[in-house]
Design a protein around this motif. Structure first.
Motif, PDB file in Angstrom:
ATOM      1  N   ASP A  13     -13.708  26.212 -19.834  1.00  0.00           N
ATOM      2  CA  ASP A  13     -15.152  26.485 -19.725  1.00  0.00           C
ATOM      3  C   ASP A  13     -15.932  25.219 -19.408  1.00  0.00           C
ATOM      4  O   ASP A  13     -16.880  25.244 -18.644  1.00  0.00           O
ATOM      5  CB  ASP A  13     -15.662  27.104 -21.028  1.00  0.00           C
ATOM      6  CG  ASP A  13     -15.226  28.545 -21.137  1.00  0.00           C
ATOM      7  OD1 ASP A  13     -15.885  29.393 -20.539  1.00  0.00           O
ATOM      8  OD2 ASP A  13     -14.187  28.812 -21.765  1.00  0.00           O
ATOM      9  N   LYS A  14     -15.490  24.149 -19.999  1.00  0.00           N
ATOM     10  CA  LYS A  14     -16.233  22.892 -19.885  1.00  0.00           C
ATOM     11  C   LYS A  14     -16.143  22.282 -18.490  1.00  0.00           C
ATOM     12  O   LYS A  14     -17.100  21.685 -18.013  1.00  0.00           O
ATOM     13  CB  LYS A  14     -15.653  21.919 -20.915  1.00  0.00           C
ATOM     14  CG  LYS A  14     -16.452  20.682 -21.140  1.00  0.00           C
ATOM     15  CD  LYS A  14     -15.884  19.899 -22.308  1.00  0.00           C
ATOM     16  CE  LYS A  14     -16.609  18.595 -22.480  1.00  0.00           C
ATOM     17  NZ  LYS A  14     -16.132  17.833 -23.620  1.00  0.00           N
ATOM     18  N   ILE A  15     -15.026  22.433 -17.816  1.00  0.00           N
ATOM     19  CA  ILE A  15     -14.883  21.803 -16.495  1.00  0.00           C
ATOM     20  C   ILE A  15     -14.611  22.818 -15.373  1.00  0.00           C
ATOM     21  O   ILE A  15     -15.366  22.886 -14.408  1.00  0.00           O
ATOM     22  CB  ILE A  15     -13.800  20.711 -16.528  1.00  0.00           C
ATOM     23  CG1 ILE A  15     -14.266  19.604 -17.476  1.00  0.00           C
ATOM     24  CG2 ILE A  15     -13.521  20.159 -15.122  1.00  0.00           C
ATOM     25  CD1 ILE A  15     -13.374  18.430 -17.604  1.00  0.00           C
ATOM     26  N   VAL A  16     -13.568  23.617 -15.524  1.00  0.00           N
ATOM     27  CA  VAL A  16     -13.196  24.513 -14.410  1.00  0.00           C
ATOM     28  C   VAL A  16     -14.346  25.470 -14.084  1.00  0.00           C
ATOM     29  O   VAL A  16     -14.780  25.598 -12.941  1.00  0.00           O
ATOM     30  CB  VAL A  16     -11.900  25.293 -14.746  1.00  0.00           C
ATOM     31  CG1 VAL A  16     -11.492  26.180 -13.580  1.00  0.00           C
ATOM     32  CG2 VAL A  16     -10.779  24.336 -15.125  1.00  0.00           C
ATOM     33  N   ARG A  17     -14.842  26.140 -15.116  1.00  0.00           N
ATOM     34  CA  ARG A  17     -15.935  27.082 -14.882  1.00  0.00           C
ATOM     35  C   ARG A  17     -17.178  26.380 -14.358  1.00  0.00           C
ATOM     36  O   ARG A  17     -17.852  26.872 -13.453  1.00  0.00           O
ATOM     37  CB  ARG A  17     -16.271  27.827 -16.180  1.00  0.00           C
ATOM     38  CG  ARG A  17     -17.051  29.096 -15.931  1.00  0.00           C
ATOM     39  CD  ARG A  17     -17.557  29.695 -17.201  1.00  0.00           C
ATOM     40  NE  ARG A  17     -18.869  29.169 -17.523  1.00  0.00           N
ATOM     41  CZ  ARG A  17     -19.511  29.395 -18.660  1.00  0.00           C
ATOM     42  NH1 ARG A  17     -18.933  30.097 -19.594  1.00  0.00           N
ATOM     43  NH2 ARG A  17     -20.698  28.908 -18.867  1.00  0.00           N
ATOM     44  N   GLN A  18     -17.463  25.206 -14.893  1.00  0.00           N
ATOM     45  CA  GLN A  18     -18.674  24.485 -14.469  1.00  0.00           C
ATOM     46  C   GLN A  18     -18.621  24.126 -12.990  1.00  0.00           C
ATOM     47  O   GLN A  18     -19.620  24.240 -12.286  1.00  0.00           O
ATOM     48  CB  GLN A  18     -18.866  23.209 -15.304  1.00  0.00           C
ATOM     49  CG  GLN A  18     -19.292  23.460 -16.726  1.00  0.00           C
ATOM     50  CD  GLN A  18     -20.524  24.370 -16.842  1.00  0.00           C
ATOM     51  OE1 GLN A  18     -21.439  24.297 -16.034  1.00  0.00           O
ATOM     52  NE2 GLN A  18     -20.509  25.240 -17.834  1.00  0.00           N
ATOM     53  N   ILE A  19     -17.456  23.690 -12.513  1.00  0.00           N
ATOM     54  CA  ILE A  19     -17.340  23.337 -11.084  1.00  0.00           C
ATOM     55  C   ILE A  19     -17.742  24.543 -10.240  1.00  0.00           C
ATOM     56  O   ILE A  19     -18.473  24.428  -9.245  1.00  0.00           O
ATOM     57  CB  ILE A  19     -15.890  22.893 -10.753  1.00  0.00           C
ATOM     58  CG1 ILE A  19     -15.565  21.573 -11.448  1.00  0.00           C
ATOM     59  CG2 ILE A  19     -15.673  22.787  -9.242  1.00  0.00           C
ATOM     60  CD1 ILE A  19     -14.099  21.156 -11.346  1.00  0.00           C
TER      61      ILE A  19
END
Ligand code: BJ8
Length: 383
Positions: free
Chosen positions: A254-260
């Motif tokens: 959630d913190k990185i993959v989704r944010q991208i």
């Protein structure tokens, strides 16, 4: 909540974990053998051959960190702390239901943590050679593979035959193919799948102990996505395409993959242990099974290996195959091996491949989310 396009039956990683917990409980009550695992170096085929279910143990969750820090130093990788904290506090249902744990001496933090974990449950710890090609590395590792077989036999009071191992190798090779085909949907341009779904499905699937069920699901979803591409995506413009490399990303989906993806790019591939790293490389079914298993797992391109040129080769191929516009490297706090390799990765990506690269140093807390989003947003604008 996310505004990303996801299938109707999509389960987030925490939801999948919760549902798997109930299945695991039933499995345990039915008398099934269960072995907990952590790493890509694990020879799953031997667990399968022992008629046991292999299940990946929890290595995520910021709430597991304070518990771990009662015995582990603060300045340690969050994946290691979360793994130990979840086990110590009985928050990992898979650890709770496992009869034993099969682990490996990969990085220093993990191998020392396993000493503490062994106080909680029987842990068989395979000693990994420090390099793949060093004198005697393969022979040493082969003896370690044999020691796993012997420990499973002693622990469960069984005999594991070559025939059972061959059968397990065949089944796992079929599973590898199904997972790889699913990953390779990300090669389509524009991609009909989000990296958020890829990372979630692959990580959640590690709880599915019925490999036939897992293969069936992946084959079905892959076919569905190919059809979707033909109908809705083919010929349309693509968003910038990002490849993720570095440490495993399950704890920061959630913190990185989704944010991208929320910020406007598509994560099309993973050059890490949440990606096709070992799936691309089936076990040779024509060889003596123990030798073939030892050879296969020693080829894993993890930064704990010195030297580790295979990772650059894999990255090179994946950047081309997935038509990547930029590379995001995820570095978990205090992961020295990936942090040191990041210099070579940055040089390779920017100089050899001529692509933008960014390294994100992070942990499992939410304190740096705003700062990460700002950096990722600026990076995506460059693509
Ligand atoms: S084969 S990547 S799963 S070791 S991130 S705990 S290396 S300090 S997770 Fe890994 Fe196996 Fe390698 Fe894959 Fe240590 Fe680094 Fe933490 Fe890591």
């Amino acid at each position: 909540m996310t505004n990303l396009k996801l299938p109707e039956d999509f389960e987030t990683y925490p939801e999948a974990r919760k549902n798997a917990f109930l299945k695991m409980k039933e499995l345990k009550e039915s008398g099934r053998r269960i072995v907990g695992v952590f790493c890509t170096y694990t020879p799953w085929e031997l667990i399968e051959a022992a008629d046991a279910a292999a299940v990946v143990l929890c290595g995520i969750g910021d709430d597991n960190i304070p518990i771990a820090e009662t015995r582990l130093p603060q300045n340690l990788c969050p994946l290691i702390k979360a793994s130990y904290g979840a086990a110590l506090a009985d928050r990992c249902p898979f650890f709770y239901f496992s009869d034993m744990v099969l682990a490996e001496t990969t990085c220093d933090g993990k191998k020392k943590m396993y000493e503490l974990m062994s106080e909680l449950k029987h842990c068989h710890i395979m000693q990994l050679p420090p390099g793949k090609t060093g004198r005697g590395a393969l022979e040493f590792w082969k003896q370690e593979v044999i020691s796993v077989k012997e420990d499973l036999e002693d622990f469960y009071h069984i005999r594991i035959t070559d025939e059972q191992i061959r059968k397990a190798i065949h089944l796992r090779n079929r599973e590898r193919k199904a997972v790889l085909d699913f990953f390779e949907i990300g090669r389509l341009k524009p991609t009909p799948i989000t990296g958020y779904e890829i990372n979630t499905v692959i990580s959640s699937n590690e709880f599915t102990v019925d490999l036939e069920e897992k293969i069936k699901y992946l084959e079905h979803r892959t076919a569905e996505l190919k059809e979707l591409y033909e109908k809705e995506y083919k010929g349309k413009p693509s968003r910038p395409r990002v490849l993720i490399t570095g440490c495993p990303t399950t704890g920061v989906i959630d913190k990185i993959v989704r944010q991208i993806e929320e910020l406007g790019a598509d994560v099309v591939g993973f050059e890490n242990c949440c990606g096709p790293r070992e799936k691309k490389d089936p076990i040779d079914e024509t060889k003596d099974p123990i030798t073939a298993i030892a050879e296969k797992y020693l080829r894993v391109n993890c930064s704990v290996m010195s030297p580790n040129p295979g990772r650059l080769e894999a990255l090179d191929a994946q950047i081309d195959e997935y038509k990547v516009d930029g590379v995001v490297e995820v570095l978990l706090q205090a992961c020295h091996t990936f942090a040191i390799e990041s210099d070579a990765i940055r040089t390779f990506v920017t100089k050899e491949k001529g692509l933008p690269y960014i390294a994100i140093n992070t942990d499992y807390s939410s304190g740096d989310q705003a700062q990460i989003n700002t950096r990722l947003g600026a990076f995506i604008e460059m693509l």
